[in-house]
Scaffold this active site. Sequence first.
Site: not given
Length: 356
Positions: A100, A167, A191
Site C-alpha cells: 500500500w 495512512d 478495519k
Amino acid sequence: MKHNFGAGPCILPKEVFQEASEAVIDFNNTGLSILEISHRSKEFEQVVVEAEALVRELLEVPEGYSVLFLQGGASQQFAMIPMNILPEGGKAAYLDTGVWATKAAKEASKLGNVEIVASSSDKNYTYIPKDFVVPADATYFHYTSNNTIYGTEIFEKPKVSIPTAVDMSSDILSRVINVADFDLIYAGAQKNMGPAGVTLVIVKDDLLGKSGRVIPSIFDYQQHAKAGSMYNTPPVYSIYVSLLNLRWLKEKGGVSVIEQENIIKARTLYDEIERNPYFKGTANQEDRSRMNVTFVMDTAEQEAAFLELAKERGLIGLKGHRSVGGFRASIYNALTISSVNALVDAMKEFEEKQGA
C-alpha cells in the site's frame, strides 16, 4: 461459533450488527430504512454531526483540523493527497514499507516528484526501516503506519521537520495517537471503524488550498470541508454503521481501553507462536503489528493440515496473503480475546496431534 480473523472487510461488534440490521428495516422509528432516507434529512444530518463529534472526542482532535467522511477508499486518497497539498513540480517523500505504501508513492509520482527515503523491500517488507533522512525541501512526508500484508507496524511517528501524511487504514482507533503530530491522517473504515464504503480523513486546515492546482471539486478537501462531508451523496449506511461502532468504542472506555485489550490479544498470540515449534513469525520482533499477525510453518503440507483444523474449529480468514504465504490473523478492535484464545488452543492441539 465463527471466529473471524479476516483482514477486511472485517469483524464488527455483535451489538453494532444488531442495531445496524434493525435500522435497515426502521431507522430511529421513522418508518423508513436507513437505506432510503434522504441524506439531506434532519435525521441523517444528525448522524454525520455525531460521527464527527465522536471521532474528535475519541482521538482528541485539536482545533484547526477538518474531519471528513469520503468515498473511494484509501486508494483514492493516494491521489487526493498530492492533488491537494503538492505543488506543481514539487517533491514528496515516501517511506516504502509494503504494497500500500508502494501504491501510494506510485500515484503521487503522477502528480509530482517522489523520493523514496527508505524501503524494506529487500527483505520482503518484514521490517521497518530506521535512521532514514527525509529531505527538508520535500513538501510532505508520507508513510503507512500498519502493513496488513506483512504484519509490521510503526508505533512512533518518524521525526521529520516537514508536514506528515499517514495512512492509518488498519490501525486507526486501535491505539492512542497524538493527532497534532500529523498534518493529514486517512483511513479506510473497514478495519476498525466501520464497514467498507467510507474513508476517514483528518486534515489540518492550514494545508488546504496551498497546492496551486486546479482540482476537480469532488477531489478538493476544501469543498468537502465546507459542505460538512455532504458535497455529494455520502455513503449513508457506511457512515451510520461507523457511528454505531464509534458509540461502542466510547462505551467501552475509549481508545486507551481498547489499546490495552489489543496489547493483550497480540501478546497472547505472539507468545504462542514463539513457544510452539510448528509456527514461526515472519515480521521482525521489534516491528510486529498488533493488528495483523503473520506466521508460517515449515511445509505446505503442515499449513494445509492446520488450515483444515482451523476450519473445523470455526477459525476463518487465516490464510496469508499470496506474497507472504502462511497465515495472517487480523485481530482488530472487535475481535475478542476469546477468539484469540480459540486460535491459540487450535495451535496447541495441532502440536499435540503431531507429537502423538
